[in-house]
Design a protein around this motif. Structure first.
Motif, PDB file in Angstrom:
ATOM      1  N   SER A  66       0.861  -1.175   0.000  1.00 19.00           N
ATOM      2  CA  SER A  66       0.000   0.000   0.000  1.00 19.00           C
ATOM      3  C   SER A  66       0.897   1.224   0.000  1.00 19.00           C
ATOM      4  N   GLY A  67       0.353   2.392  -0.081  1.00 19.96           N
ATOM      5  CA  GLY A  67       1.159   3.580   0.095  1.00 19.96           C
ATOM      6  C   GLY A  67       2.189   3.828  -0.973  1.00 19.96           C
ATOM      7  N   GLY A  68       1.886   3.602  -2.223  1.00 22.08           N
ATOM      8  CA  GLY A  68       2.773   4.033  -3.288  1.00 22.08           C
ATOM      9  C   GLY A  68       3.528   2.934  -3.970  1.00 22.08           C
ATOM     10  N   LEU A  69       3.487   1.718  -3.431  1.00 25.10           N
ATOM     11  CA  LEU A  69       4.131   0.611  -4.106  1.00 25.10           C
ATOM     12  C   LEU A  69       3.061  -0.347  -4.587  1.00 25.10           C
ATOM     13  N   GLY A  70       3.484  -1.481  -5.056  1.00 28.19           N
ATOM     14  CA  GLY A  70       2.525  -2.513  -5.409  1.00 28.19           C
ATOM     15  C   GLY A  70       2.027  -2.453  -6.838  1.00 28.19           C
ATOM     16  N   GLY A  71       2.471  -1.465  -7.635  1.00 23.88           N
ATOM     17  CA  GLY A  71       2.052  -1.412  -9.019  1.00 23.88           C
ATOM     18  C   GLY A  71       2.978  -0.512  -9.805  1.00 23.88           C
ATOM     19  N   ALA A  72       3.477  -0.983 -10.924  1.00 26.04           N
ATOM     20  CA  ALA A  72       4.398  -0.175 -11.712  1.00 26.04           C
ATOM     21  C   ALA A  72       3.678   1.021 -12.307  1.00 26.04           C
ATOM     22  N   GLY A  73       4.420   2.083 -12.514  1.00 21.64           N
ATOM     23  CA  GLY A  73       3.843   3.275 -13.125  1.00 21.64           C
ATOM     24  C   GLY A  73       3.153   4.188 -12.147  1.00 21.64           C
ATOM     25  N   ASN A  74       3.219   3.898 -10.824  1.00 23.97           N
ATOM     26  CA  ASN A  74       2.573   4.765  -9.853  1.00 23.97           C
ATOM     27  C   ASN A  74       3.142   6.174  -9.890  1.00 23.97           C
ATOM     28  N   ASN A  75       4.467   6.301  -9.995  1.00 22.48           N
ATOM     29  CA  ASN A  75       5.088   7.613 -10.028  1.00 22.48           C
ATOM     30  C   ASN A  75       4.702   8.399 -11.276  1.00 22.48           C
TER      31      ASN A  75
ATOM     32  N   SER B  80      -5.204   5.798  -8.862  1.00 23.50           N
ATOM     33  CA  SER B  80      -5.249   4.832  -7.767  1.00 23.50           C
ATOM     34  C   SER B  80      -4.776   5.535  -6.502  1.00 23.50           C
ATOM     35  N   ILE B  81      -5.298   5.101  -5.354  1.00 22.78           N
ATOM     36  CA  ILE B  81      -4.867   5.692  -4.090  1.00 22.78           C
ATOM     37  C   ILE B  81      -3.401   5.376  -3.834  1.00 22.78           C
ATOM     38  N   MET B  82      -2.943   4.172  -4.197  1.00 23.56           N
ATOM     39  CA  MET B  82      -1.537   3.834  -4.060  1.00 23.56           C
ATOM     40  C   MET B  82      -0.669   4.799  -4.862  1.00 23.56           C
TER      41      MET B  82
ATOM     42  N   GLY C  96      -9.379   5.963   0.288  1.00 19.55           N
ATOM     43  CA  GLY C  96      -9.181   7.359  -0.044  1.00 19.55           C
ATOM     44  C   GLY C  96     -10.169   7.872  -1.071  1.00 19.55           C
ATOM     45  N   ALA C  97     -10.134   9.186  -1.257  1.00 19.78           N
ATOM     46  CA  ALA C  97     -10.998   9.839  -2.228  1.00 19.78           C
ATOM     47  C   ALA C  97     -10.305  11.095  -2.736  1.00 19.78           C
ATOM     48  N   ALA C  98     -10.657  11.498  -3.943  1.00 18.31           N
ATOM     49  CA  ALA C  98     -10.106  12.706  -4.554  1.00 18.31           C
ATOM     50  C   ALA C  98     -11.211  13.421  -5.327  1.00 18.31           C
ATOM     51  N   LYS C  99     -11.055  14.735  -5.454  1.00 21.38           N
ATOM     52  CA  LYS C  99     -12.079  15.527  -6.137  1.00 21.38           C
ATOM     53  C   LYS C  99     -11.427  16.730  -6.797  1.00 21.38           C
ATOM     54  N   ALA C 100     -11.842  17.023  -8.012  1.00 22.51           N
ATOM     55  CA  ALA C 100     -11.366  18.218  -8.710  1.00 22.51           C
ATOM     56  C   ALA C 100     -12.002  19.448  -8.069  1.00 22.51           C
TER      57      ALA C 100
ATOM     58  N   ASP D 207      -7.922  23.204 -12.588  1.00 26.53           N
ATOM     59  CA  ASP D 207      -6.506  22.851 -12.498  1.00 26.53           C
ATOM     60  C   ASP D 207      -6.064  22.371 -11.126  1.00 26.53           C
ATOM     61  N   MET D 208      -6.939  22.324 -10.133  1.00 29.63           N
ATOM     62  CA  MET D 208      -6.549  21.946  -8.773  1.00 29.63           C
ATOM     63  C   MET D 208      -7.380  20.758  -8.309  1.00 29.63           C
ATOM     64  N   ILE D 209      -6.701  19.759  -7.726  1.00 24.56           N
ATOM     65  CA  ILE D 209      -7.352  18.540  -7.256  1.00 24.56           C
ATOM     66  C   ILE D 209      -6.943  18.296  -5.812  1.00 24.56           C
ATOM     67  N   GLY D 210      -7.914  17.972  -4.972  1.00 26.20           N
ATOM     68  CA  GLY D 210      -7.646  17.660  -3.584  1.00 26.20           C
ATOM     69  C   GLY D 210      -7.924  16.200  -3.298  1.00 26.20           C
ATOM     70  N   GLY D 211      -7.247  15.659  -2.294  1.00 21.01           N
ATOM     71  CA  GLY D 211      -7.458  14.255  -1.937  1.00 21.01           C
ATOM     72  C   GLY D 211      -7.178  13.999  -0.480  1.00 21.01           C
ATOM     73  N   LEU D 212      -7.714  12.911   0.030  1.00 19.61           N
ATOM     74  CA  LEU D 212      -7.463  12.464   1.395  1.00 19.61           C
ATOM     75  C   LEU D 212      -7.413  10.944   1.366  1.00 19.61           C
ATOM     76  N   PHE D 213      -6.323  10.341   1.892  1.00 20.88           N
ATOM     77  CA  PHE D 213      -6.201   8.893   1.827  1.00 20.88           C
ATOM     78  C   PHE D 213      -5.494   8.335   3.048  1.00 20.88           C
ATOM     79  N   LEU D 214      -5.831   7.075   3.330  1.00 22.09           N
ATOM     80  CA  LEU D 214      -5.257   6.307   4.422  1.00 22.09           C
ATOM     81  C   LEU D 214      -4.490   5.142   3.811  1.00 22.09           C
ATOM     82  N   THR D 215      -3.195   5.048   4.114  1.00 17.27           N
ATOM     83  CA  THR D 215      -2.361   4.012   3.513  1.00 17.27           C
ATOM     84  C   THR D 215      -1.419   3.419   4.564  1.00 17.27           C
ATOM     85  N   VAL D 216      -0.775   2.333   4.197  1.00 16.77           N
ATOM     86  CA  VAL D 216       0.228   1.678   5.052  1.00 16.77           C
ATOM     87  C   VAL D 216       1.559   1.736   4.313  1.00 16.77           C
ATOM     88  N   PRO D 217       2.376   2.772   4.541  1.00 12.76           N
ATOM     89  CA  PRO D 217       3.627   2.900   3.781  1.00 12.76           C
ATOM     90  C   PRO D 217       4.688   1.891   4.174  1.00 12.76           C
ATOM     91  N   TYR D 218       4.701   1.461   5.443  1.00  8.86           N
ATOM     92  CA  TYR D 218       5.690   0.490   5.899  1.00  8.86           C
ATOM     93  C   TYR D 218       5.020  -0.513   6.827  1.00  8.86           C
TER      94      TYR D 218
END
Length: 261
Positions: free
Chosen positions: A31-40, A46-48, A99-103, A107-118
């Motif tokens: 979770s938290g940014g890994l687990g799938g290529a192309g996230n960066n 995706s929330i990740m 998590g969720a995100a909204k335009a 040009d501006m998008i906000g989001g709030l998410f809960l993840t497990v980075p480690y």
């Protein structure tokens, strides 16, 4: 539409030493940014991906919400002066992603998410158990500077849980502690061309203050001691790319580097 993904994921595992306890290992969860290529680079919303690089929030043009769970089956080998020990393989651990995100405007998008980075956890024969898990709550904001370039920033408010059980020579120690971090941050940039997409991100370390209790038992005798300690999670640098070959095939790659004292 189905897409074929080519995933390369490199990371350095770190060993954390704290409160006199050798935590078996600590590394990124899925979770938290890994687990799938192309996230960066923003292969798809995706929330990740948002947690890995908040600039990828620019993929959201209306609203987006996600709730998922990664299942972790850890396998560790621990070598010490008593020999080689392999962890039990029948314990599953969950790493939620919500998590969720909204335009907010064009040009501006906000989001709030809960993840497990480690996250790490392992159990060995003889009641030996070790786990250390971090959960981040992250408000985020992204800005489209142009049709091709986006910037993003998130604040990471962390909660940590530590459990360590060690029976040796009749003496059993059982430590449990938790605590919160000072706010960390993740910054990112994303560029998207007609076929090629590139993204970079940097997540700062997080400094946690843990408080808990250590219980020690030796035969019929038992002792307790209050515990206060610090823990610093690794910082993380990531870079990724996507390349769209055609409508049915896209290649993606992510590279991450973690540093820890």
């Amino acid at each position: 539409m189905k897409k074929a993904l080519f995933t390369i994921l490199l990371f350095w595992s770190a060993t954390a030493i704290g409160v006199g306890i050798n935590v078996v290992a600590t590394g990124p969860s899925s979770s938290g940014g890994l687990g799938g290529a192309g996230n960066n680079a923003g292969l798809c919303p995706s929330i990740m991906g948002f947690a890995g690089n908040p600039a990828t929030l620019s993929l959201v043009y209306n609203e987006y919400a996600e709730m998922s769970d990664a299942v972790i089956l850890p396998k560790y080998t621990l070598k010490d002066r008593f020999g080689t020990h392999r962890s039990k393989h029948n314990d599953l651990y969950l790493a939620p992603t919500i998590g969720a995100a909204k335009a907010l405007n064009e040009d501006m998008i906000g989001g709030l998410f809960l993840t497990v980075p480690y996250a790490q956890a392992a159990k060995f024969e003889g009641e030996t158990e070790s786990s250390l898990n971090i959960i981040d709550l992250s408000p985020a904001l992204a800005l489209r500077l142009s049709d091709n370039i986006s910037l993003g920033l998130s604040l990471n408010l962390g909660y940590i849980q530590l459990k360590d059980v060690r029976p040796k020579f009749g003496l059993k120690t059982d430590t449990e502690a938790d605590g919160f971090s000072w706010p960390g941050a993740t910054i990112g940039i994303r560029w998207q061309g007609e076929r090629l997409g590139i993204g970079m991100s940097y997540m700062t370390e997080q400094k946690f203050k843990l408080r808990g209790l250590t219980k020690m038992s030796l035969g019929p005798f038992g002792f307790k001691d209050d515990l206060t300690t610090d823990f610093t999670s690794p910082d993380r640098f990531g870079i990724g790319m996507t390349y769209k070959v055609n409508e049915r095939l896209t290649f993606a790659m992510d590279y991450y580097r973690f540093t820890c004292d």
